[in-house]
Design a protein around this motif. Structure first.
Motif, PDB file in Angstrom:
ATOM      1  N   THR A  66      40.592  57.820   0.773  1.00  0.00           N
ATOM      2  CA  THR A  66      40.173  57.832   2.261  1.00  0.00           C
ATOM      3  C   THR A  66      40.717  58.873   3.190  1.00  0.00           C
ATOM      4  O   THR A  66      41.966  59.044   3.150  1.00  0.00           O
ATOM      5  CB  THR A  66      40.505  56.436   2.736  1.00  0.00           C
ATOM      6  OG1 THR A  66      40.104  55.192   2.249  1.00  0.00           O
ATOM      7  CG2 THR A  66      40.184  56.137   4.359  1.00  0.00           C
ATOM      8  N   LYS A  68      41.807  60.780   6.369  1.00  0.00           N
ATOM      9  CA  LYS A  68      43.059  60.506   7.534  1.00  0.00           C
ATOM     10  C   LYS A  68      42.381  61.247   8.912  1.00  0.00           C
ATOM     11  O   LYS A  68      42.374  62.482   8.901  1.00  0.00           O
ATOM     12  CB  LYS A  68      44.292  60.740   7.137  1.00  0.00           C
ATOM     13  CG  LYS A  68      45.088  60.025   5.876  1.00  0.00           C
ATOM     14  CD  LYS A  68      46.391  60.331   5.628  1.00  0.00           C
ATOM     15  CE  LYS A  68      46.849  59.634   4.372  1.00  0.00           C
ATOM     16  NZ  LYS A  68      48.591  60.052   4.066  1.00  0.00           N
ATOM     17  N   SER A 111      32.172  60.138  16.624  1.00  0.00           N
ATOM     18  CA  SER A 111      32.918  58.952  16.866  1.00  0.00           C
ATOM     19  C   SER A 111      33.545  59.128  18.329  1.00  0.00           C
ATOM     20  O   SER A 111      33.071  60.042  18.793  1.00  0.00           O
ATOM     21  CB  SER A 111      33.797  58.678  15.702  1.00  0.00           C
ATOM     22  OG  SER A 111      34.272  57.364  15.952  1.00  0.00           O
ATOM     23  N   ALA A 170      43.174  55.179  19.276  1.00  0.00           N
ATOM     24  CA  ALA A 170      42.752  54.476  18.357  1.00  0.00           C
ATOM     25  C   ALA A 170      41.391  55.084  18.181  1.00  0.00           C
ATOM     26  O   ALA A 170      40.524  55.483  18.974  1.00  0.00           O
ATOM     27  CB  ALA A 170      42.453  52.900  18.504  1.00  0.00           C
ATOM     28  N   ALA A 171      40.826  55.112  16.915  1.00  0.00           N
ATOM     29  CA  ALA A 171      39.502  55.861  16.351  1.00  0.00           C
ATOM     30  C   ALA A 171      39.266  55.075  14.931  1.00  0.00           C
ATOM     31  O   ALA A 171      40.095  54.803  14.384  1.00  0.00           O
ATOM     32  CB  ALA A 171      39.330  57.350  16.658  1.00  0.00           C
ATOM     33  N   LYS A 172      37.893  55.183  14.872  1.00  0.00           N
ATOM     34  CA  LYS A 172      37.255  54.828  13.278  1.00  0.00           C
ATOM     35  C   LYS A 172      36.094  56.104  13.293  1.00  0.00           C
ATOM     36  O   LYS A 172      35.430  55.980  14.027  1.00  0.00           O
ATOM     37  CB  LYS A 172      36.673  53.476  13.460  1.00  0.00           C
ATOM     38  CG  LYS A 172      36.237  53.118  11.927  1.00  0.00           C
ATOM     39  CD  LYS A 172      35.819  51.514  11.951  1.00  0.00           C
ATOM     40  CE  LYS A 172      35.397  51.228  10.669  1.00  0.00           C
ATOM     41  NZ  LYS A 172      34.637  49.875  10.448  1.00  0.00           N
ATOM     42  N   THR A 174      33.428  57.399  10.260  1.00  0.00           N
ATOM     43  CA  THR A 174      32.915  56.751   9.216  1.00  0.00           C
ATOM     44  C   THR A 174      31.991  58.064   8.634  1.00  0.00           C
ATOM     45  O   THR A 174      31.204  58.828   9.396  1.00  0.00           O
ATOM     46  CB  THR A 174      31.930  55.574   9.380  1.00  0.00           C
ATOM     47  OG1 THR A 174      32.575  54.523   9.885  1.00  0.00           O
ATOM     48  CG2 THR A 174      30.873  55.115   8.106  1.00  0.00           C
ATOM     49  N   LYS A 187      33.144  56.266   3.315  1.00  0.00           N
ATOM     50  CA  LYS A 187      34.526  56.145   3.522  1.00  0.00           C
ATOM     51  C   LYS A 187      34.878  56.098   5.003  1.00  0.00           C
ATOM     52  O   LYS A 187      34.085  56.917   5.820  1.00  0.00           O
ATOM     53  CB  LYS A 187      35.400  57.105   2.897  1.00  0.00           C
ATOM     54  CG  LYS A 187      35.882  57.008   1.302  1.00  0.00           C
ATOM     55  CD  LYS A 187      36.509  55.762   1.028  1.00  0.00           C
ATOM     56  CE  LYS A 187      36.840  55.577  -0.453  1.00  0.00           C
ATOM     57  NZ  LYS A 187      37.686  54.437  -0.421  1.00  0.00           N
ATOM     58  N   SER A 188      35.523  55.130   5.665  1.00  0.00           N
ATOM     59  CA  SER A 188      35.843  55.198   6.854  1.00  0.00           C
ATOM     60  C   SER A 188      37.301  55.142   7.181  1.00  0.00           C
ATOM     61  O   SER A 188      37.967  54.709   6.343  1.00  0.00           O
ATOM     62  CB  SER A 188      35.394  53.637   7.421  1.00  0.00           C
ATOM     63  OG  SER A 188      34.028  53.484   7.317  1.00  0.00           O
ATOM     64  N   SER A 189      37.786  56.057   8.182  1.00  0.00           N
ATOM     65  CA  SER A 189      39.136  56.169   8.382  1.00  0.00           C
ATOM     66  C   SER A 189      39.406  55.790   9.862  1.00  0.00           C
ATOM     67  O   SER A 189      38.664  56.084  10.675  1.00  0.00           O
ATOM     68  CB  SER A 189      39.254  57.683   8.214  1.00  0.00           C
ATOM     69  OG  SER A 189      40.690  58.003   8.748  1.00  0.00           O
ATOM     70  N   THR A 190      40.741  55.445  10.002  1.00  0.00           N
ATOM     71  CA  THR A 190      41.088  54.864  11.240  1.00  0.00           C
ATOM     72  C   THR A 190      42.245  55.552  11.866  1.00  0.00           C
ATOM     73  O   THR A 190      43.114  56.094  11.031  1.00  0.00           O
ATOM     74  CB  THR A 190      41.477  53.596  11.240  1.00  0.00           C
ATOM     75  OG1 THR A 190      42.270  53.152  10.414  1.00  0.00           O
ATOM     76  CG2 THR A 190      40.259  52.422  10.875  1.00  0.00           C
ATOM     77  N   ASP A 192      45.633  55.442  14.470  1.00  0.00           N
ATOM     78  CA  ASP A 192      46.437  54.730  15.118  1.00  0.00           C
ATOM     79  C   ASP A 192      47.610  55.465  15.536  1.00  0.00           C
ATOM     80  O   ASP A 192      48.617  55.595  14.679  1.00  0.00           O
ATOM     81  CB  ASP A 192      46.875  53.488  14.396  1.00  0.00           C
ATOM     82  CG  ASP A 192      47.871  52.477  14.918  1.00  0.00           C
ATOM     83  OD1 ASP A 192      47.857  52.465  16.581  1.00  0.00           O
ATOM     84  OD2 ASP A 192      48.254  51.321  14.646  1.00  0.00           O
TER      85      ASP A 192
END
Length: 210
Positions: A66, A68, A111, A170-172, A174, A187-190, A192
């Motif tokens: 995944t 980053k 995003s 914060a973000a997501k 994809t 794959k999705s990355s978040t 924080d």
């Protein structure tokens, strides 16, 4: 003149022993058998080597990790706060970094990064659609403007009086990782991150992402 009476005889082997046809055939069969054994050993070693190579590739090259998403260095342009109101506004530049540790490119969609104070949004910035190359980090420079104008029911005044301001981002993201030009894995990355500002010196105190 006397005739020679001695008859010619074939020379005998030096050791006095002559190999038969059966023994020669047996020796040839033995050589063929040894060659077949060696060939079988070589084939076995080759197969084992291929299994090892495939296993290593499966555990490294073909394993999809995944990516980053993180914030980079923050350069503050403006930072104003009024504890009595209470309110704050700030402008700064930063980098959004998408780190791809895969053996293939990571193509991700557009995003949004949302900046929050105690869970309430105080600003946003767009992450454009792009691509992070194989084993590389995509860095995108952005300008951020944040304001507390939409906040209500928080203890902002007491925090501003303490000389500190803590925000979160914060973000997501994809996208898809492409391997060997044939395999694509979604794959999705978040993101924080916690950002702390020192209001007295108008500087960044800390930036921590996980």
């Amino acid at each position: 003149m006397a005739e020679k009476t001695n008859q010619a005889y074939p020379l005998a082997p030096e050791n006095g022993y002559q190999r038969s046809d059966a023994e020669s055939l047996q020796s040839t069969d033995e050589l063929k058998r040894k060659k077949r054994i060696k060939l079988a050993i070589y084939v076995g070693v080759f197969i084992v080597f291929q299994i090892i190579v495939i296993t290593v590739i499966s555990l490294t090259v073909m394993k999809v990790k995944t990516p980053k998403v993180r914030l980079g260095n923050i350069n503050i342009q403006e930072l104003n706060s009024v504890p009595a109101s209470p309110s704050f506004d700030t402008k700064f530049t930063t980098q959004i970094k998408v780190k791809n540790t895969n053996w293939g490119p990571y193509k991700f969609d557009a995003s949004t990064v949302t900046f929050l104070y105690q869970g309430a949004a105080v600003g946003q910035v767009v992450i454009p659609k792009s691509k992070a190359g194989m084993l590389s980090t995509k860095k995108m420079n952005v300008e951020v403007s944040l304001s507390s104008s939409a906040l209500s029911g928080t203890n902002l005044g007491s925090e501003l009086s303490s000389g500190m301001l803590t925000l979160n981002s914060a973000a997501k993201v994809t996208g898809k990782v492409e391997l060997m030009l044939i395999m694509k894995k979604k794959k999705s990355s978040t993101m924080d991150c916690t950002i702390a500002f020192d209001l007295s010196t108008k500087t960044l105190k800390s930036l921590q992402c996980k």
